[in-house]
Design an enzyme around this catalytic site. Structure first.
Site, short mmCIF file in Angstrom:
data_model
loop_
_atom_site.label_atom_id
_atom_site.label_comp_id
_atom_site.label_asym_id
_atom_site.label_seq_id
_atom_site.Cartn_x
_atom_site.Cartn_y
_atom_site.Cartn_z
N GLY A 1 0.52 -1.02 0.14
CA GLY A 1 -0.16 -0.05 0.13
C GLY A 1 0.89 1.35 -0.13
O GLY A 1 0.32 2.26 -0.46
N ASP B 1 0.33 -1.38 13.12
CA ASP B 1 -0.05 -2.15 11.92
C ASP B 1 0.65 -3.22 11.74
O ASP B 1 1.56 -3.85 10.86
CB ASP B 1 0.44 -1.24 10.62
CG ASP B 1 -0.13 -1.55 9.38
OD1 ASP B 1 -1.23 -2.17 9.50
OD2 ASP B 1 0.40 -1.33 8.37
#
Length: 379
Positions: A71, A190
Protein backbone atom coordinates in the site's frame (compact mmCIF):
# COMPACT_ATOMS: atom_id res chain seq x y z
CA UNK A 1 -15.03 45.98 -29.91
CA UNK A 2 -16.25 46.39 -26.31
CA UNK A 3 -16.94 42.63 -26.18
CA UNK A 4 -13.31 41.87 -27.10
CA UNK A 5 -12.06 44.31 -24.47
CA UNK A 6 -14.28 42.71 -21.79
CA UNK A 7 -13.20 39.25 -22.93
CA UNK A 8 -9.54 40.26 -22.78
CA UNK A 9 -9.97 41.69 -19.29
CA UNK A 10 -11.71 38.46 -18.20
CA UNK A 11 -8.90 36.31 -19.58
CA UNK A 12 -6.34 38.55 -17.93
CA UNK A 13 -8.08 38.27 -14.56
CA UNK A 14 -8.27 34.46 -14.89
CA UNK A 15 -4.57 34.29 -15.72
CA UNK A 16 -3.75 36.53 -12.76
CA UNK A 17 -5.78 34.33 -10.43
CA UNK A 18 -4.08 31.22 -11.84
CA UNK A 19 -0.65 32.77 -11.30
CA UNK A 20 -1.53 33.74 -7.72
CA UNK A 21 -2.76 30.21 -6.98
CA UNK A 22 0.35 28.71 -8.59
CA UNK A 23 2.56 31.03 -6.54
CA UNK A 24 0.77 30.05 -3.32
CA UNK A 25 1.09 26.36 -4.17
CA UNK A 26 4.79 26.66 -4.97
CA UNK A 27 5.38 28.69 -1.82
CA UNK A 28 3.52 26.06 0.21
CA UNK A 29 5.64 23.27 -1.30
CA UNK A 30 8.83 25.20 -0.55
CA UNK A 31 7.76 25.77 3.05
CA UNK A 32 6.79 22.10 3.38
CA UNK A 33 10.15 21.07 1.95
CA UNK A 34 11.93 23.32 4.46
CA UNK A 35 9.83 21.80 7.24
CA UNK A 36 10.85 18.27 6.23
CA UNK A 37 14.50 19.28 5.94
CA UNK A 38 14.33 20.74 9.46
CA UNK A 39 12.79 17.54 10.81
CA UNK A 40 15.40 15.42 9.07
CA UNK A 41 18.20 17.54 10.52
CA UNK A 42 16.70 17.11 13.98
CA UNK A 43 16.96 13.33 13.50
CA UNK A 44 20.30 13.55 11.70
CA UNK A 45 22.16 11.82 14.51
CA UNK A 46 19.93 8.75 14.40
CA UNK A 47 22.28 6.83 12.16
CA UNK A 48 20.62 6.09 8.78
CA UNK A 49 22.59 7.53 5.86
CA UNK A 50 20.92 9.93 3.49
CA UNK A 51 21.12 8.98 -0.21
CA UNK A 52 20.32 10.75 -3.45
CA UNK A 53 17.90 9.33 -6.00
CA UNK A 54 20.89 8.69 -8.26
CA UNK A 55 22.33 6.56 -5.45
CA UNK A 56 19.13 4.50 -5.38
CA UNK A 57 19.33 3.83 -9.13
CA UNK A 58 22.91 2.65 -8.72
CA UNK A 59 22.11 0.51 -5.65
CA UNK A 60 19.15 -1.20 -7.37
CA UNK A 61 20.74 -1.44 -10.84
CA UNK A 62 18.03 0.90 -12.16
CA UNK A 63 15.30 -0.86 -10.13
CA UNK A 64 15.89 -4.16 -11.92
CA UNK A 65 14.64 -6.68 -9.33
CA UNK A 66 11.22 -6.05 -7.79
CA UNK A 67 10.68 -7.86 -4.49
CA UNK A 68 7.11 -6.82 -3.82
CA UNK A 69 4.53 -4.07 -3.72
CA UNK A 70 2.29 -2.84 -0.93
CA UNK A 71 0.00 0.00 0.00
CA UNK A 72 2.87 2.38 0.65
CA UNK A 73 5.32 1.55 -2.08
CA UNK A 74 7.35 -0.82 -4.22
CA UNK A 75 10.34 -2.73 -2.83
CA UNK A 76 13.42 -3.47 -4.95
CA UNK A 77 16.46 -5.58 -4.27
CA UNK A 78 19.76 -3.76 -4.19
CA UNK A 79 23.42 -3.94 -3.21
CA UNK A 80 25.47 -1.35 -1.37
CA UNK A 81 29.01 -0.39 -2.38
CA UNK A 82 30.36 -2.62 0.41
CA UNK A 83 28.52 -5.60 -1.10
CA UNK A 84 25.72 -5.93 1.47
CA UNK A 85 22.32 -6.80 -0.01
CA UNK A 86 19.48 -4.42 0.82
CA UNK A 87 15.78 -3.84 0.19
CA UNK A 88 14.89 -0.39 -1.14
CA UNK A 89 11.29 0.73 -0.61
CA UNK A 90 10.23 3.52 -2.96
CA UNK A 91 7.31 5.21 -1.26
CA UNK A 92 4.21 6.05 -3.25
CA UNK A 93 2.79 9.54 -3.30
CA UNK A 94 -0.75 9.94 -2.03
CA UNK A 95 -3.25 12.76 -2.51
CA UNK A 96 -2.43 13.92 1.03
CA UNK A 97 1.10 15.34 0.80
CA UNK A 98 1.10 16.28 4.49
CA UNK A 99 0.26 12.68 5.46
CA UNK A 100 3.08 11.50 3.18
CA UNK A 101 5.50 13.68 5.12
CA UNK A 102 4.23 12.52 8.51
CA UNK A 103 4.51 8.84 7.57
CA UNK A 104 7.97 9.30 6.10
CA UNK A 105 9.31 11.12 9.15
CA UNK A 106 7.62 8.51 11.34
CA UNK A 107 9.50 5.74 9.58
CA UNK A 108 12.88 7.46 9.81
CA UNK A 109 12.46 8.73 13.36
CA UNK A 110 10.84 5.56 14.72
CA UNK A 111 13.36 2.94 13.70
CA UNK A 112 16.40 5.04 12.89
CA UNK A 113 17.82 4.53 16.36
CA UNK A 114 16.39 1.13 17.30
CA UNK A 115 18.66 -1.82 17.87
CA UNK A 116 16.93 -5.14 18.40
CA UNK A 117 17.22 -8.49 16.65
CA UNK A 118 13.47 -8.55 15.97
CA UNK A 119 13.23 -5.03 14.51
CA UNK A 120 14.20 -4.45 10.89
CA UNK A 121 17.31 -2.27 10.57
CA UNK A 122 16.97 1.00 8.67
CA UNK A 123 20.26 1.60 6.85
CA UNK A 124 19.42 4.73 4.89
CA UNK A 125 16.80 6.93 3.31
CA UNK A 126 16.25 9.29 0.41
CA UNK A 127 14.32 12.55 0.38
CA UNK A 128 14.82 14.43 -2.86
CA UNK A 129 11.95 16.54 -4.18
CA UNK A 130 8.99 14.19 -4.53
CA UNK A 131 11.24 11.12 -4.33
CA UNK A 132 11.22 9.33 -0.97
CA UNK A 133 12.71 5.95 -0.17
CA UNK A 134 13.86 3.78 2.72
CA UNK A 135 16.74 1.31 2.66
CA UNK A 136 16.62 -1.78 4.88
CA UNK A 137 18.57 -4.95 5.44
CA UNK A 138 17.53 -7.53 2.84
CA UNK A 139 15.35 -10.33 4.23
CA UNK A 140 15.80 -13.38 1.94
CA UNK A 141 12.79 -15.33 3.26
CA UNK A 142 10.32 -12.53 2.53
CA UNK A 143 7.33 -11.78 4.72
CA UNK A 144 5.44 -13.94 7.18
CA UNK A 145 2.37 -13.69 4.95
CA UNK A 146 3.56 -16.80 3.09
CA UNK A 147 3.30 -18.92 6.23
CA UNK A 148 0.04 -17.79 7.87
CA UNK A 149 -1.98 -20.95 7.43
CA UNK A 150 -0.40 -23.51 9.69
CA UNK A 151 3.08 -22.81 8.34
CA UNK A 152 2.51 -23.98 4.77
CA UNK A 153 3.15 -21.62 1.84
CA UNK A 154 1.77 -21.63 -1.70
CA UNK A 155 4.59 -23.96 -2.79
CA UNK A 156 3.60 -26.43 -0.08
CA UNK A 157 6.75 -25.64 1.89
CA UNK A 158 6.09 -26.51 5.53
CA UNK A 159 7.54 -24.75 8.57
CA UNK A 160 7.59 -26.85 11.70
CA UNK A 161 5.43 -25.82 14.65
CA UNK A 162 8.62 -25.17 16.57
CA UNK A 163 9.71 -22.69 13.88
CA UNK A 164 6.31 -20.98 13.92
CA UNK A 165 6.43 -20.83 17.70
CA UNK A 166 9.90 -19.24 17.63
CA UNK A 167 8.62 -16.70 15.10
CA UNK A 168 5.68 -15.87 17.40
CA UNK A 169 8.01 -15.36 20.37
CA UNK A 170 10.40 -13.25 18.28
CA UNK A 171 7.59 -10.91 17.22
CA UNK A 172 6.45 -10.67 20.86
CA UNK A 173 9.96 -9.74 21.98
CA UNK A 174 10.21 -7.13 19.26
CA UNK A 175 6.95 -5.55 20.39
CA UNK A 176 8.06 -5.74 24.02
CA UNK A 177 11.15 -3.75 23.04
CA UNK A 178 9.08 -1.13 21.22
CA UNK A 179 6.68 -0.77 24.15
CA UNK A 180 9.17 -0.87 27.01
CA UNK A 181 12.77 -1.13 25.84
CA UNK A 182 13.12 2.19 23.99
CA UNK A 183 13.69 5.62 25.53
CA UNK A 184 10.23 6.51 24.30
CA UNK A 185 7.35 4.07 24.00
CA UNK A 186 6.65 3.25 20.38
CA UNK A 187 3.26 1.98 19.21
CA UNK A 188 3.33 0.28 15.82
CA UNK A 189 -0.39 0.24 14.90
CA UNK A 190 0.05 -2.01 11.87
CA UNK A 191 1.12 -5.43 13.08
CA UNK A 192 0.16 -7.95 10.38
CA UNK A 193 1.88 -10.79 8.47
CA UNK A 194 2.94 -8.54 5.58
CA UNK A 195 4.90 -6.34 8.00
CA UNK A 196 6.86 -9.19 9.57
CA UNK A 197 9.98 -10.01 7.55
CA UNK A 198 12.05 -13.20 7.87
CA UNK A 199 15.81 -13.43 7.54
CA UNK A 200 17.71 -16.46 6.24
CA UNK A 201 17.16 -18.24 9.58
CA UNK A 202 13.45 -17.32 9.72
CA UNK A 203 14.15 -14.85 12.54
CA UNK A 204 11.23 -12.36 12.43
CA UNK A 205 11.79 -8.62 12.01
CA UNK A 206 9.01 -6.09 12.60
CA UNK A 207 8.91 -3.58 9.73
CA UNK A 208 6.85 -0.75 8.20
CA UNK A 209 6.61 1.98 10.84
CA UNK A 210 4.68 4.45 8.70
CA UNK A 211 1.70 4.46 11.09
CA UNK A 212 3.72 4.32 14.31
CA UNK A 213 3.22 6.78 17.15
CA UNK A 214 5.88 7.73 19.66
CA UNK A 215 4.91 8.69 23.19
CA UNK A 216 6.69 9.15 26.56
CA UNK A 217 7.10 6.00 28.65
CA UNK A 218 4.91 7.50 31.37
CA UNK A 219 1.95 7.79 29.02
CA UNK A 220 -0.23 4.70 28.90
CA UNK A 221 -3.18 6.17 27.00
CA UNK A 222 -2.64 8.25 23.89
CA UNK A 223 -4.89 10.74 22.14
CA UNK A 224 -5.86 9.88 18.58
CA UNK A 225 -7.99 11.88 16.16
CA UNK A 226 -7.94 9.18 13.50
CA UNK A 227 -8.12 5.41 13.33
CA UNK A 228 -5.12 3.65 11.84
CA UNK A 229 -4.16 0.13 10.90
CA UNK A 230 -5.20 -2.66 8.56
CA UNK A 231 -8.60 -4.29 8.33
CA UNK A 232 -8.86 -7.42 10.41
CA UNK A 233 -6.09 -6.51 12.86
CA UNK A 234 -7.40 -3.28 14.41
CA UNK A 235 -8.34 -3.28 18.11
CA UNK A 236 -11.94 -2.27 18.97
CA UNK A 237 -10.89 0.78 21.01
CA UNK A 238 -9.15 2.29 17.99
CA UNK A 239 -12.59 2.74 16.42
CA UNK A 240 -14.85 2.99 19.46
CA UNK A 241 -13.75 4.96 22.51
CA UNK A 242 -16.34 3.25 24.69
CA UNK A 243 -14.16 0.12 24.66
CA UNK A 244 -11.31 1.95 26.39
CA UNK A 245 -8.31 4.13 25.66
CA UNK A 246 -5.89 3.53 22.82
CA UNK A 247 -2.55 2.28 24.13
CA UNK A 248 0.16 -0.33 23.62
CA UNK A 249 -2.62 -2.88 24.24
CA UNK A 250 -3.88 -2.06 20.73
CA UNK A 251 -0.69 -3.62 19.32
CA UNK A 252 -1.30 -6.62 21.61
CA UNK A 253 -4.68 -7.16 19.93
CA UNK A 254 -3.12 -7.02 16.45
CA UNK A 255 -0.45 -9.48 17.57
CA UNK A 256 -3.13 -11.91 18.77
CA UNK A 257 -4.89 -11.78 15.42
CA UNK A 258 -1.60 -12.31 13.58
CA UNK A 259 -0.69 -15.39 15.62
CA UNK A 260 -4.16 -16.89 15.20
CA UNK A 261 -3.68 -16.54 11.46
CA UNK A 262 -0.28 -18.22 11.72
CA UNK A 263 -1.84 -21.18 13.53
CA UNK A 264 -4.61 -21.42 10.95
CA UNK A 265 -7.51 -20.52 13.26
CA UNK A 266 -8.47 -17.50 11.19
CA UNK A 267 -8.65 -17.06 7.47
CA UNK A 268 -7.47 -14.07 5.47
CA UNK A 269 -10.02 -11.26 5.31
CA UNK A 270 -12.99 -12.36 3.26
CA UNK A 271 -14.75 -9.46 1.58
CA UNK A 272 -17.85 -11.64 1.17
CA UNK A 273 -18.60 -12.01 4.88
CA UNK A 274 -22.06 -10.80 5.81
CA UNK A 275 -20.92 -8.29 8.42
CA UNK A 276 -17.56 -6.53 8.58
CA UNK A 277 -17.75 -6.93 12.37
CA UNK A 278 -16.75 -10.55 11.70
CA UNK A 279 -13.45 -9.21 10.40
CA UNK A 280 -12.78 -6.76 13.20
CA UNK A 281 -14.10 -8.62 16.23
CA UNK A 282 -13.25 -12.34 16.06
CA UNK A 283 -15.82 -13.75 18.49
CA UNK A 284 -16.25 -16.57 15.99
CA UNK A 285 -12.70 -17.76 16.73
CA UNK A 286 -13.90 -19.26 19.98
CA UNK A 287 -15.99 -21.70 17.98
CA UNK A 288 -12.80 -22.95 16.41
CA UNK A 289 -11.14 -24.04 19.63
CA UNK A 290 -12.68 -27.46 19.06
CA UNK A 291 -11.33 -27.43 15.52
CA UNK A 292 -7.79 -27.37 16.88
CA UNK A 293 -8.36 -31.04 17.70
CA UNK A 294 -9.31 -31.69 14.07
CA UNK A 295 -6.24 -29.78 12.85
CA UNK A 296 -4.09 -31.98 15.08
CA UNK A 297 -5.66 -35.17 13.72
CA UNK A 298 -5.33 -34.10 10.08
CA UNK A 299 -1.77 -32.80 10.42
CA UNK A 300 0.52 -35.66 9.43
CA UNK A 301 3.60 -33.65 10.46
CA UNK A 302 2.24 -33.09 13.95
CA UNK A 303 3.87 -34.52 17.05
CA UNK A 304 3.25 -34.07 20.74
CA UNK A 305 5.58 -31.07 20.98
CA UNK A 306 3.95 -29.42 17.98
CA UNK A 307 0.50 -29.94 19.48
CA UNK A 308 1.53 -28.30 22.75
CA UNK A 309 3.12 -25.33 20.99
CA UNK A 310 0.10 -24.85 18.76
CA UNK A 311 -2.37 -24.91 21.66
CA UNK A 312 -0.18 -22.51 23.61
CA UNK A 313 -0.17 -20.07 20.70
CA UNK A 314 -3.95 -20.27 20.39
CA UNK A 315 -4.67 -19.71 24.09
CA UNK A 316 -2.23 -16.80 24.41
CA UNK A 317 -3.68 -15.21 21.28
CA UNK A 318 -7.20 -15.45 22.69
CA UNK A 319 -6.01 -13.49 25.71
CA UNK A 320 -4.51 -10.90 23.37
CA UNK A 321 -7.77 -10.29 21.48
CA UNK A 322 -9.92 -9.59 24.51
CA UNK A 323 -12.37 -6.76 23.85
CA UNK A 324 -11.43 -4.89 27.02
CA UNK A 325 -7.83 -3.59 26.67
CA UNK A 326 -7.35 -3.91 30.44
CA UNK A 327 -7.94 -7.66 30.18
CA UNK A 328 -5.22 -8.14 27.58
CA UNK A 329 -1.70 -8.97 28.78
CA UNK A 330 1.19 -6.66 27.97
CA UNK A 331 3.89 -8.03 25.69
CA UNK A 332 6.18 -8.93 28.59
CA UNK A 333 3.42 -11.13 29.98
CA UNK A 334 2.78 -12.58 26.51
CA UNK A 335 6.42 -13.70 26.30
CA UNK A 336 6.18 -15.21 29.80
CA UNK A 337 3.02 -17.14 28.88
CA UNK A 338 4.52 -18.47 25.66
CA UNK A 339 7.68 -19.57 27.45
CA UNK A 340 5.76 -21.09 30.37
CA UNK A 341 3.95 -24.41 30.56
CA UNK A 342 0.63 -25.10 28.89
CA UNK A 343 -0.87 -26.43 32.13
CA UNK A 344 -0.67 -22.98 33.73
CA UNK A 345 -2.57 -21.26 30.90
CA UNK A 346 -6.27 -20.69 31.43
CA UNK A 347 -8.79 -20.29 28.61
CA UNK A 348 -9.80 -16.61 28.62
CA UNK A 349 -13.43 -15.49 28.90
CA UNK A 350 -15.41 -14.98 25.72
CA UNK A 351 -15.36 -11.25 24.84
CA UNK A 352 -18.59 -9.29 25.30
CA UNK A 353 -18.79 -8.82 21.54
CA UNK A 354 -19.44 -12.56 21.19
CA UNK A 355 -23.14 -11.80 21.52
CA UNK A 356 -24.72 -11.90 18.02
CA UNK A 357 -27.00 -9.01 19.06
CA UNK A 358 -24.01 -6.89 20.08
CA UNK A 359 -22.27 -7.75 16.84
CA UNK A 360 -25.24 -6.58 14.79
CA UNK A 361 -25.29 -3.42 16.88
CA UNK A 362 -21.85 -2.37 15.65
CA UNK A 363 -21.84 -3.97 12.20
CA UNK A 364 -23.69 -1.07 10.56
CA UNK A 365 -21.02 1.38 11.65
CA UNK A 366 -18.20 -0.94 10.64
CA UNK A 367 -19.69 -1.59 7.22
CA UNK A 368 -19.25 2.12 6.49
CA UNK A 369 -15.51 1.91 7.14
CA UNK A 370 -13.16 1.20 4.26
CA UNK A 371 -11.74 -2.33 4.43
CA UNK A 372 -9.10 -1.81 1.81
CA UNK A 373 -5.92 -2.95 3.52
CA UNK A 374 -3.60 -0.32 4.94
CA UNK A 375 -5.41 2.93 5.85
CA UNK A 376 -5.81 5.89 8.13
CA UNK A 377 -9.33 7.31 8.42
CA UNK A 378 -11.15 9.76 10.64
CA UNK A 379 -13.15 8.49 13.60
Amino acid sequence: MIIFIILGIGIGICMLIALILLYKKMNSLIEKSKEIETLLKQHGSLGPKRHTYADLKRITNSFKIKLGEGGYGIVYKGKLHCGDQVAVKILKRSSNRNMDMVEFINEVASIGNTNHKNIVKLLGFCYEGSKRALIYDYMPCGSLEKFTHGGRDENNQQLSWKSLFEIAIGIARGLEYLHQGCNTRMLHFDIKPQNILLDENYCPKISDFGLAKICPQKDSIISMSEARGSAGYIAPEVFFKRFGGVSHKSDVYSYGMLVLEMVGCRKNIDAKVEHSSEQYFPHWIYKQLKEVEEIDQNDTTNNNEGSVLKRKMVVVSLWCIQTNPLTRPNMTRVVEMLEGTLDLLQIPPIPSLASPLRSREISTTLDEISLGGHFVSSI
